[in-house]
Structure formats: structure tokens, C-alpha cells
Design a protein around this motif. Structure first.
Motif, short mmCIF file in Angstrom:
data_model
loop_
_atom_site.label_atom_id
_atom_site.label_comp_id
_atom_site.label_asym_id
_atom_site.label_seq_id
_atom_site.Cartn_x
_atom_site.Cartn_y
_atom_site.Cartn_z
N SER A 341 47.00 43.16 20.41
CA SER A 341 47.93 42.56 19.44
C SER A 341 47.52 41.15 19.04
O SER A 341 47.96 40.65 18.00
CB SER A 341 49.35 42.54 20.01
N SER A 342 46.67 40.49 19.83
CA SER A 342 46.22 39.15 19.45
C SER A 342 45.32 39.18 18.22
O SER A 342 44.97 38.13 17.67
CB SER A 342 45.50 38.46 20.61
N ALA A 343 44.94 40.38 17.77
CA ALA A 343 44.18 40.50 16.51
C ALA A 343 44.95 39.91 15.34
O ALA A 343 44.36 39.41 14.38
CB ALA A 343 43.82 41.96 16.24
N LEU A 344 46.30 39.97 15.41
CA LEU A 344 47.12 39.40 14.35
C LEU A 344 46.87 37.90 14.23
O LEU A 344 46.64 37.36 13.14
CB LEU A 344 48.60 39.67 14.64
N ALA A 345 46.92 37.20 15.38
CA ALA A 345 46.70 35.76 15.38
C ALA A 345 45.25 35.41 15.06
O ALA A 345 44.97 34.42 14.37
CB ALA A 345 47.10 35.17 16.73
N THR A 346 44.32 36.24 15.56
CA THR A 346 42.90 35.99 15.29
C THR A 346 42.62 36.07 13.80
O THR A 346 41.86 35.26 13.24
CB THR A 346 42.02 36.99 16.06
N TYR A 347 43.21 37.04 13.13
CA TYR A 347 43.04 37.14 11.68
C TYR A 347 43.54 35.88 10.99
O TYR A 347 42.88 35.34 10.10
CB TYR A 347 43.78 38.36 11.13
N ARG A 348 44.71 35.38 11.40
CA ARG A 348 45.29 34.20 10.75
C ARG A 348 44.45 32.96 10.98
O ARG A 348 44.29 32.14 10.07
CB ARG A 348 46.71 33.98 11.27
N VAL A 349 43.90 32.78 12.19
CA VAL A 349 43.10 31.59 12.42
C VAL A 349 41.77 31.68 11.67
O VAL A 349 41.24 30.66 11.20
CB VAL A 349 42.88 31.33 13.93
N CYS A 350 41.22 32.89 11.51
CA CYS A 350 40.02 33.06 10.69
C CYS A 350 40.31 32.79 9.22
O CYS A 350 39.49 32.20 8.51
CB CYS A 350 39.45 34.47 10.87
N GLU A 351 41.48 33.22 8.78
CA GLU A 351 41.90 32.96 7.40
C GLU A 351 42.00 31.47 7.14
O GLU A 351 41.53 30.95 6.12
CB GLU A 351 43.25 33.63 7.17
N LEU A 352 42.59 30.74 8.09
CA LEU A 352 42.69 29.28 7.97
C LEU A 352 41.32 28.63 7.99
O LEU A 352 41.02 27.76 7.16
CB LEU A 352 43.55 28.73 9.11
N ALA A 353 40.46 29.04 8.91
CA ALA A 353 39.13 28.44 9.02
C ALA A 353 38.32 28.66 7.75
O ALA A 353 37.62 27.75 7.28
CB ALA A 353 38.39 29.04 10.22
N ARG A 354 38.42 29.84 7.16
CA ARG A 354 37.61 30.14 5.97
C ARG A 354 38.02 29.28 4.77
O ARG A 354 37.21 29.06 3.86
CB ARG A 354 37.74 31.63 5.61
N SER A 355 39.24 28.78 4.78
CA SER A 355 39.66 27.90 3.69
C SER A 355 38.98 26.53 3.78
O SER A 355 39.02 25.76 2.82
CB SER A 355 41.18 27.73 3.70
N LYS A 356 38.34 26.25 4.94
CA LYS A 356 37.71 24.95 5.15
C LYS A 356 36.19 25.04 5.34
O LYS A 356 35.46 24.15 4.91
CB LYS A 356 38.31 24.26 6.39
N VAL A 357 35.74 26.09 6.01
CA VAL A 357 34.33 26.20 6.39
C VAL A 357 33.85 27.63 6.18
O VAL A 357 34.64 28.55 5.93
CB VAL A 357 34.10 25.79 7.86
N THR A 358 32.53 27.83 6.31
CA THR A 358 31.94 29.16 6.22
C THR A 358 31.50 29.66 7.59
O THR A 358 31.42 30.86 7.83
CB THR A 358 30.73 29.15 5.26
N VAL A 359 31.21 28.72 8.50
CA VAL A 359 30.77 29.04 9.85
C VAL A 359 31.70 28.35 10.84
O VAL A 359 32.04 27.18 10.66
CB VAL A 359 29.32 28.58 10.10
N CYS A 360 32.10 29.09 11.89
CA CYS A 360 33.02 28.52 12.87
C CYS A 360 32.55 28.85 14.28
O CYS A 360 32.10 29.97 14.55
CB CYS A 360 34.43 29.06 12.65
N MET A 361 32.63 27.87 15.17
CA MET A 361 32.27 28.07 16.57
C MET A 361 33.49 28.54 17.35
O MET A 361 34.62 28.15 17.06
CB MET A 361 31.74 26.78 17.16
#
Length: 628
Positions: A341-361
Motif C-alpha cells: 500500500s505504500s505504493a500510493l505514497a511512493t507515486y505521490r513523492v515521485c510526482e512531486l519530485a518530477r515537478s522539480k527534477v528529472t533524476v532523484c536519489m
């Protein structure tokens, strides 16, 4: 980061279906929205979607050598490509791009299939040799990047995601009983299985070769993690080496020509990555985190603390704890039943990161490598009992207790001893599987229909764990559990979750803890440095004390949690009732519908907490509804 697809006609007289190849490639558009192209020859069709990271102007794929003999499609990043490029130039190779793709291409021209052993990074790629009429596939050592394949008639197909193969006419979509049992036990389907018996995943650290002359696929393992050799160092030396090794891994992962940032959850692992990146960069690190509007699930204050210490450009977003609108989309993102179920939160944090960067650690992998999960602590405590009490006595005492002791979902954790008693009657590996199973054996026995049990033919996911137990070459019980997790949970759950969630947002996520050289070093670190006095990741936390405050390092682990129990008694009550008792679920023939009705009644009345089982069933129903 990219998506790859391909088809190989093993029999003469069948031209490549260009329209089908294009559709397969388009199905993975999200993995590479920047560019896309195809290579088509008499027997081979290769497709590629590109998310441009290095050498933006060049580096297009499929990539051919000057003679046209070799054609490569590649998904991933090779972190040691500058050193390999220099080595190849010294051997007489001339490069036309600055990208890692050409390094793989020319590496194979120089070293043949052994090139894969020299690569440091995350990857899945295919190399076509037109002269030999030979296709070579490879996947990275830890399984960070995915690769699916199947054969239909005389044609071999492969793709980065299962959704591309679902488009194939004639694909047998009969579900695998083994995969279903794995799913309801583990919450995911482990390599090499998929939900369809006709499709497989190429396991991590393996290659696959086939040709017109030898059309049967041949797989080989090119790397195996060893726990046999253990380092003997002082505490201080272990801590110093950890920082050196992790710094080296992180430094190699920083090469990019697009904006780069880092997830920052406020936990130890992501905070350690941010702290070490900050020490290497003369620019503020871009960080992001998400929190929930329920305090018990929110870690943003800790993330903010690290962000302020290292002066990062931090972006935080609060999402509602009832952020369940994504549920139907997860079945599309993940293609197979997937119950984390943490896939829900993982999707949201990836969505937020993509609005700022293309690569994330990311800090993923540290728990598996360094003993961070609470379950390791509990299992090691149980193992001390096993070591002191003979097996016959444990079965005599603890097996009856496990049956008789009530399941006290409502009670404080210390009183919930049923699972512990059951586990103590088993050996280490069986007890571990029992402890981590989403649905215990008795629950699966109650859930599965008689017809489906016959299809299983006695299969149990323990066979999967036994396979890796037989491979393991170390001596320490904790190391054995870590090895099993690296082969199952890490790749099947954690890395699958991050790959699909990030790629759905066209974001590349890099995992420096899973640099294979750092992984090899961690395998040589003894248990006493990983788990000490009940403290997991001991050596990492001690090594990070100069970098991070104690309330980051030593507070209880939270992770991304979702309030499932509340959802199924509140906002999702009607939906879960309807969907789990739908005609689709009944017609599947897999379930005892009376068990599902009982679990719903007991959960919604507050008598029992069946939220994990109900969520697992709900995600399976979502898969069925999209597959129908």
C-alpha cells in the motif's frame, strides 16, 4: 531512463510486425517521453523510448555500430562509463557520443558477452548481432531495472513492462497458480514468475541468449553475492569504511546533464544520502518529501530538520490520508497484482519530485543490506530460542501454543504472541516466511477454493525461500535472511514499487546503496555491526552521527504507512464490500466467497483487523477488472 521492447522472428519467412512493435513501444511512452525510435530488419524488431539524462543531443537509440552488425537498446544508467570509455579508447575504439549507451555497444564489440561483468549500474538491455543472427539480453545485478519476456510460436518477445506484452495477439493470459499463491503470501510475484504462466521475468544478474541457430533461450548467471568472507575490523574502522564506500557509490551516481535531487523522508537512509551529497556539491541539494494530514503517519518535521541543517532547496507536500483515488491506477502502473500500500505514497513523492527534477536519489536498499527491518531483530531473538531448545521440544511446546493462543489484533504488541509461538515451532527460514506473510497459511487455506488448491498441487512459497537458502554461502542466520530478502522482497516489492511509480511520472530514481560494490562490501560486514543491542543498521547509524542528529538516527522507523483499517470501516466500506463480493471475484473460481464475507463482517464490526487481507484482495480484484 528508458523503456525497451523487441521481437525476434526465429523462423524464416515471417516479417516483423512493425505496427505491433510500434504499439508495444508506445505502451511504455511514460518511461521515455523525450524520444522514441525503432530498428527493423528481416528477423528482428527493436523499439526504444528515451528519457534523456546524459548527452541530450546524441545518444539516440536503437544504436548501431559503423558496420551495422551490432544494434543496442538499453534502459538504465552505467555509472563507471567514463572509465570504461577511456579503456576502450586506449584499445582503439572511436566514440561518436558522450553517453553510456555507446560504451555498452563498444564494450560488447571488444569483450563480447563478458562486457556485462564490467558494468557498474542499473540496466536492462538487448544487443542484436546481425552477423550471428543472435540476441543477447542482460539485467543488472540487483534487479533495479525490469525485463519481461515470452515466446509465442516462432517469435520471442521482450519488454521493460508487462503492459507491452499484454498487447501481443495469441498471448496466453492464463494465470499461474504459483504466482497467485506467492501474491497472497508475499504481496508481490517473485522473479522469475509473473501472473501469467506464459511470461517470465529475467532474474537479476542473469543473461539470456538465443539465435536462429540455437532458438531455445539459454540463461546464465554472471554475478552472485557472497557472504562467505567476513571482515575483521574495529568499530571505528567499519564506520570509516562505510562512509568511504558509500561516498564512492554516491559520487558515481551524481553524473547527469539534467536537474538532480533526492528524496528526503526524514528517515536514516534518505537523510544519510542527502548529507553526503551536500558534502560533495557546491550547489544546494534539491530535496522533496511528502507527509500526511494524520500526525501518526507524518514525518515531514524530521525531513525539514535535515533540510535546514544542509540548506537544501526543500519542497514538501501534504497529502490526505484518504488519498485512495490512486487505487484503480495502481493496477495499470504495476500490470500484475501488487499489494504494497505504500505504493500510493511512493507515486505521490515521485510526482512531486518530477515537478522539480528529472533524476532523484533514494535511500532504498539500506534496510536489506544493513539489518534495518524490525523483523530482523525479532527473528534473531526467536533464533536464540531455536539454538537453545531442540526442534522436537519446540514443536511439542510451541506448536500447540500457536494453535491455542488467540489472535489479539486489538491488544498491545507485546501480547500478540500467536505468530511468535507458531514461528518458534518452525526452522529459521520457514519461521521467517510465516512471520512476513501477508496472509498466513491458515488464512490462505480458508481463502482459496478447493478447486484452486488442487491447481496448486501442494505448492507453497516456502519453495522459493528454500531455493535461496540452498544458494547461500554464509554462516550467520541474519545474513541468510538478508540474502533471501535481496532475492525476493527487495526486487519483487521495493524496486518494483519505485520503478513503476517513478517511470509513471517519467522520473529516474537512482539507488546508491545498491551500487554492487557497496553491496559486496556490506555482505562482508558481520551481524554484530548490523544488529547490536536491538539496534538495526548499527554501523550506518554510528557512522552518520557526525552528519545527522540523534533524533533522526535513533527514533523508531516509520516508513510510508496507509490507514487501511480506517478506510475499510469508513470511506471505502461500500466499495470494498461491492468489489470483493463481485461477480468477477466469484467467477474467478479462486476463492471461498464465504471467507471473504466473514472477513468483511468481522473487520467492519471492529471484531478483528483484516485490513491487510482485504487490501490484498482489493488489489487483486483491481487487477482482474483491468485484465477482463
Amino acid at each position: 531512463m528508458c523503456g525497451i521492447v523487441g521481437m525476434f522472428r526465429l523462423a524464416a519467412g515471417q516479417p516483423v510486425d512493425q505496427q505491433l512493435l510500434a504499439a508495444m513501444n508506445q505502451a511504455q511512452f511514460h518511461r521515455g517521453p523525450d524520444e522514441g525510435d525503432q530498428f527493423i530488419d528481416e528477423r528482428i524488431g527493436l523499439g526504444h523510448r528515451r528519457l534523456s539524462i546524459i548527452d541530450l543531443a546524441a545518444g539516440q537509440q536503437p544504436m548501431k555500430d559503423e558496420s551495422g552488425r551490432f544494434v543496442l537498446i538499453f534502459n538504465g544508467e552505467i555509472y563507471n562509463f567514463p572509465a570504461l570509455r577511456e579503456e576502450l579508447q586506449a584499445l582503439g575504439h572511436h566514440f561518436h557520443t558522450r553517453c553510456d549507451t555507446e560504451v555498452i555497444l563498444r564494450g560488447h564489440m571488444q569483450w563480447g558477452d563478458a562486457c556485462v561483468e564490467r558494468l557498474q549500474g542499473m540496466f536492462a538491455y538487448a544487443l542484436w548481432d546481425a552477423q550471428e543472427q543472435r540476441l543477447f539480453l542482460a539485467r543488472d545485478r540487483l534487479g533495479i531495472k525490469p525485463l519481461f519476456y515470452t515466446t509465442i510460436g516462432d517469435t520471442f518477445y521482450f519488454a521493460s513492462e508487462l503492459k507491452s506484452l499484454k498487447l501481443l495477439p495469441g498471448l496466453d493470459k492464463t494465470m499461474s497458480p504459483k504466482a497467485i499463491e506467492q501474491y497472497f503470501t508475499l504481496g508481490y510475484i517473485a522473479e522469475p514468475d509473473t501472473i501469467f504462466h506464459s511470461v517470465a521475468k529475467l532474474p537479476p544478474a542473469e543473461t539470456l541468449v538465443l539465435s536462429v541457430a540455437a532458438p531455445t533461450p539459454v540463461q546464465a548467471t554472471y554475478w552472485r553475492l557472497s557472504f562467505k568472507q567476513q571482515l575483521t575490523l574495529t568499530d571505528e574502522q567499519f564506520q570509516q569504511q562505510l562512509v568511504q564506500e558509500l561516498n564512492s557509490a554516491i559520487a558515481s551516481h551524481l553524473v547527469t546533464e539534467v536537474p538532480l535531487g533526492s528524496f528526503l523522508s526524514g528517515g536514516v537512509d534518505s537523510s544519510a544520502v542527502v548529507a553526503l551529497i551536500a558534502g560533495m556539491s557546491d550547489q544546494p541539494v534539491k530535496t522533496c518529501s511528502i507527509g500526511f494530514d494524520v500526525a501518526a503517519y507524518d514525518e515531514t518535521a524530521y525531513a525539514q530538520q535535515v533540510a535546514e541543517r544542509y540548506h537544501t532547496q526543500h519542497d514538501s507536500r501534504i497529502v490526505k490520508a484518504d488519498d485512495y483515488e490512486l487505487i484503480p491506477k495502481l493496477a495499470h502502473f504495476y500490470d500484475e497484482p501488487y499489494a504494497d500500500s505504500s505504493a500510493l505514497a511512493t507515486y505521490r513523492v515521485c510526482e512531486l519530485a518530477r515537478s522539480k527534477v528529472t533524476v532523484c536519489m533514494s535511500g532504498d536498499g539500506a534496510d536489506e543490506l544493513l539489518g534495518g527491518y524490525r523483523r530482523y531483530k525479532l527473528l534473531m531473538a526467536e533464533q536464540q530460542v531455536r539454538d537453545r531448545v531442540p526442534a522436537w521440544l519446540r514443536q511439542t511446546v510451541f506448536k500447540p501454543l500457536g494453535k491455542l493462543y488467540p489472535k489479539l489484533d486489538w491488544a498491545p504488541r507485546v501480547l500478540r504472541a500467536k505468530t511468535t509461538f507458531q514461528s518458534l515451532a518452525m526452522d529459521l527460514v520457514e519461521g521467517y516466511l510465516h512471520g512476513i506473510s501477508l496472509l498466513k497459511q491458515h488464512q490462505r487455506d480458508a481463502l482459496f477454493s478447493d478447486d484452486f488448491k488442487q491447481q496448486l498441487g501442494g505448492y507453497n512459497s516456502l519453495e522459493l525461500f528454500r531455493r535461496y537458502e540452498a544458494e547461500f554461502d554464509g554462516d550467520e542466520p541474519l545474513a541468510l535472511l538478508q540474502y533471501i530478502d535481496l532475492k525476493t522482497y527487495l526486487v519483487g516489492d521495493i524496486l518494483t514499487k519505485v520503478d513503476r511509480a517513478s517511470m509513471a511520472n517519467s522520473l529516474e530514481v537512482r539507488v546508491p546503496f545498491l551500487d554492487h560494490k557497496f553491496v559486496e562490501w556490506c555482505a562482508k560486514v558481520p551481524t554484530s555491526q548490523k544488529l547490536r543491542a536491538g539496534e538495526g543498521k548499527y554501523v550506518l547509524k554510528k557512522a552518520m552521527e557526525p552528519y545527522l542528529p540523534n533524533d533522526i538516527l535513533y527514533r523508531p522507523k516509520m516508513g510510508f504507512r496507509v490507514p487501511l483499517a480506517e478506510w475499510f470501516r469508513g470511506a471505502l466500506k461500500q466499495q470494498v464490500n461491492t468489489r470483493l463480493q463481485s461477480e468477477l471475484m466469484q467467477q474467478s473460481g479462486l476463492f471461498n466467497m464465504q471467507t471473504i464475507a466473514l472477513w468483511l463482517k468481522e473487520h467492519q464490526s471492529g471484531q478483528s483487523d483484516h485490513s491487510t487481507a482485504l487490501w490484498t484482495l482489493l488489489m487483486f480484484e483491481n487487477f482482474l477488472s483491468q485484465a477482463a
